[in-house]
Motif scaffolding. Structure first.
Motif, mmCIF file in Angstrom:
data_model
loop_
_atom_site.group_PDB
_atom_site.id
_atom_site.type_symbol
_atom_site.label_atom_id
_atom_site.label_comp_id
_atom_site.label_asym_id
_atom_site.label_seq_id
_atom_site.Cartn_x
_atom_site.Cartn_y
_atom_site.Cartn_z
ATOM 1 N N ARG A 24 68.682 40.073 57.013
ATOM 2 C CA ARG A 24 69.533 41.049 56.323
ATOM 3 C C ARG A 24 68.876 41.508 55.023
ATOM 4 N NH1 ARG A 24 73.107 39.848 52.467
ATOM 5 N NH2 ARG A 24 73.251 37.697 53.142
ATOM 6 N N ASP A 25 68.280 40.560 54.283
ATOM 7 C CA ASP A 25 67.628 40.890 53.017
ATOM 8 C C ASP A 25 66.508 39.901 52.757
ATOM 9 O OD1 ASP A 25 67.049 42.161 50.610
ATOM 10 O OD2 ASP A 25 68.802 41.410 49.546
ATOM 11 N N ALA A 26 65.482 40.379 52.099
ATOM 12 C CA ALA A 26 64.379 39.540 51.633
ATOM 13 C C ALA A 26 64.207 39.859 50.157
ATOM 14 C CB ALA A 26 63.096 39.837 52.393
ATOM 15 N N VAL A 27 64.297 38.832 49.323
ATOM 16 C CA VAL A 27 64.134 39.006 47.882
ATOM 17 C C VAL A 27 62.861 38.269 47.474
ATOM 18 C CG1 VAL A 27 65.135 38.603 45.608
ATOM 19 C CG2 VAL A 27 66.630 39.166 47.545
ATOM 20 N N VAL A 28 61.981 38.977 46.818
ATOM 21 C CA VAL A 28 60.704 38.406 46.393
ATOM 22 C C VAL A 28 60.596 38.539 44.884
ATOM 23 C CG1 VAL A 28 58.189 38.495 46.620
ATOM 24 C CG2 VAL A 28 59.649 39.125 48.572
ATOM 25 N N MET A 49 61.467 42.381 44.028
ATOM 26 C CA MET A 49 61.677 43.428 45.016
ATOM 27 C C MET A 49 62.591 42.886 46.101
ATOM 28 S SD MET A 49 57.991 43.678 46.874
ATOM 29 C CE MET A 49 57.202 42.293 47.673
ATOM 30 N N SER A 50 63.332 43.796 46.739
ATOM 31 C CA SER A 50 64.240 43.370 47.807
ATOM 32 C C SER A 50 64.403 44.477 48.837
ATOM 33 C CB SER A 50 65.602 42.972 47.242
ATOM 34 O OG SER A 50 66.332 44.105 46.848
ATOM 35 N N VAL A 51 64.784 44.076 50.032
ATOM 36 C CA VAL A 51 65.014 45.039 51.104
ATOM 37 C C VAL A 51 66.247 45.875 50.799
ATOM 38 C CG1 VAL A 51 65.603 45.276 53.551
ATOM 39 C CG2 VAL A 51 63.857 43.627 52.842
ATOM 40 N N PHE A 72 48.184 41.595 48.159
ATOM 41 C CA PHE A 72 48.838 40.339 48.530
ATOM 42 C C PHE A 72 49.804 40.593 49.685
ATOM 43 C CE2 PHE A 72 47.835 40.553 44.018
ATOM 44 C CZ PHE A 72 46.953 39.497 43.900
ATOM 45 N N GLU A 73 49.565 39.952 50.824
ATOM 46 C CA GLU A 73 50.302 40.174 52.066
ATOM 47 C C GLU A 73 51.609 39.382 52.096
ATOM 48 O OE1 GLU A 73 49.361 42.344 54.371
ATOM 49 O OE2 GLU A 73 47.425 42.817 53.472
ATOM 50 N N ILE A 74 52.631 39.931 51.486
ATOM 51 C CA ILE A 74 53.936 39.275 51.470
ATOM 52 C C ILE A 74 54.576 39.310 52.857
ATOM 53 C CG2 ILE A 74 56.282 39.440 50.520
ATOM 54 C CD1 ILE A 74 54.194 38.249 48.592
ATOM 55 N N GLU A 75 54.348 40.379 53.627
ATOM 56 C CA GLU A 75 54.952 40.466 54.959
ATOM 57 C C GLU A 75 54.468 39.338 55.871
ATOM 58 O OE1 GLU A 75 52.008 43.758 56.995
ATOM 59 O OE2 GLU A 75 53.716 44.446 55.841
ATOM 60 N N ARG A 76 53.263 38.861 55.670
ATOM 61 C CA ARG A 76 52.756 37.729 56.468
ATOM 62 C C ARG A 76 53.552 36.465 56.149
ATOM 63 N NH1 ARG A 76 46.554 37.102 56.191
ATOM 64 N NH2 ARG A 76 46.765 39.095 57.205
ATOM 65 N N ILE A 77 53.886 36.281 54.876
ATOM 66 C CA ILE A 77 54.698 35.127 54.472
ATOM 67 C C ILE A 77 56.096 35.246 55.075
ATOM 68 C CG2 ILE A 77 55.796 34.002 52.493
ATOM 69 C CD1 ILE A 77 53.217 34.885 50.923
ATOM 70 N N VAL A 116 62.980 34.586 49.160
ATOM 71 C CA VAL A 116 64.261 34.099 49.673
ATOM 72 C C VAL A 116 64.706 35.062 50.769
ATOM 73 C CG1 VAL A 116 66.657 33.528 49.137
ATOM 74 C CG2 VAL A 116 64.872 33.129 47.429
ATOM 75 N N LEU A 117 64.944 34.524 51.974
ATOM 76 C CA LEU A 117 65.415 35.330 53.095
ATOM 77 C C LEU A 117 66.892 35.084 53.331
ATOM 78 C CD1 LEU A 117 62.545 34.894 55.718
ATOM 79 C CD2 LEU A 117 62.777 36.616 53.917
ATOM 80 N N PHE A 118 67.594 36.151 53.617
ATOM 81 C CA PHE A 118 69.007 36.074 53.981
ATOM 82 C C PHE A 118 69.110 36.529 55.431
ATOM 83 C CE2 PHE A 118 68.787 36.601 49.431
ATOM 84 C CZ PHE A 118 69.717 35.689 48.966
#
Length: 130
Positions: A24-28, A49-51, A72-77, A116-118
């Motif tokens: 639903r959301d990814a907060v970095v 940043m967040s979705v 920096f590849e955050i999507e890979r994480i 943090v993933l929701f």
């Protein structure tokens, strides 16, 4: 219906909701740091940043003005976290880029991050009808 922020968030060259439909959301929260010419530590401060906020980007660019091929590849994480159904992760990434055209000195920037993933609720399995 997707939130307006979700439509602006991208990962893996597609809308975030398509890349990670179960999230639903990814907060970095992150901080990029490096070394200046005197060898002293530099920082650009903490950023978030967040979705849902529409600010998520799958790759954070390296801010070194002479860095080539960095970032920096955050999507890979996020992908690793989704596969493990992990909600929180902290770590440090080192820029894979280089400085200079002929010397190709490794870039000295890094990013410390907290993701943090929701997750969306998983649908309940239907009971077999008798």
């Amino acid at each position: 219906m997707a939130e307006s922020g979700e439509r602006r968030a991208w990962a893996s060259d597609q809308p975030f909701a398509n890349a990670f439909p179960e999230v639903r959301d990814a907060v970095v929260e992150y901080e990029i740091s490096g070394r200046d010419l005197r060898g002293e530590g530099t920082s650009r401060g903490r950023s978030t940043m967040s979705v849902v906020g529409g600010t998520f980007q799958g790759r954070i660019p390296c801010h070194h003005p002479q860095c080539h091929g960095g970032g920096f590849e955050i999507e890979r994480i996020v992908d690793q976290m989704v596969k493990a159904r992990q909600e929180t992760r902290e770590g440090v990434l080192v820029c894979p880029g280089w400085i200079g055209d002929s010397d190709r000195v490794p870039c000295v920037n890094g990013v410390s991050y907290t993701v943090v993933l929701f997750f969306r609720p998983r649908p309940r399995p239907e009971k077999p009808q008798r």
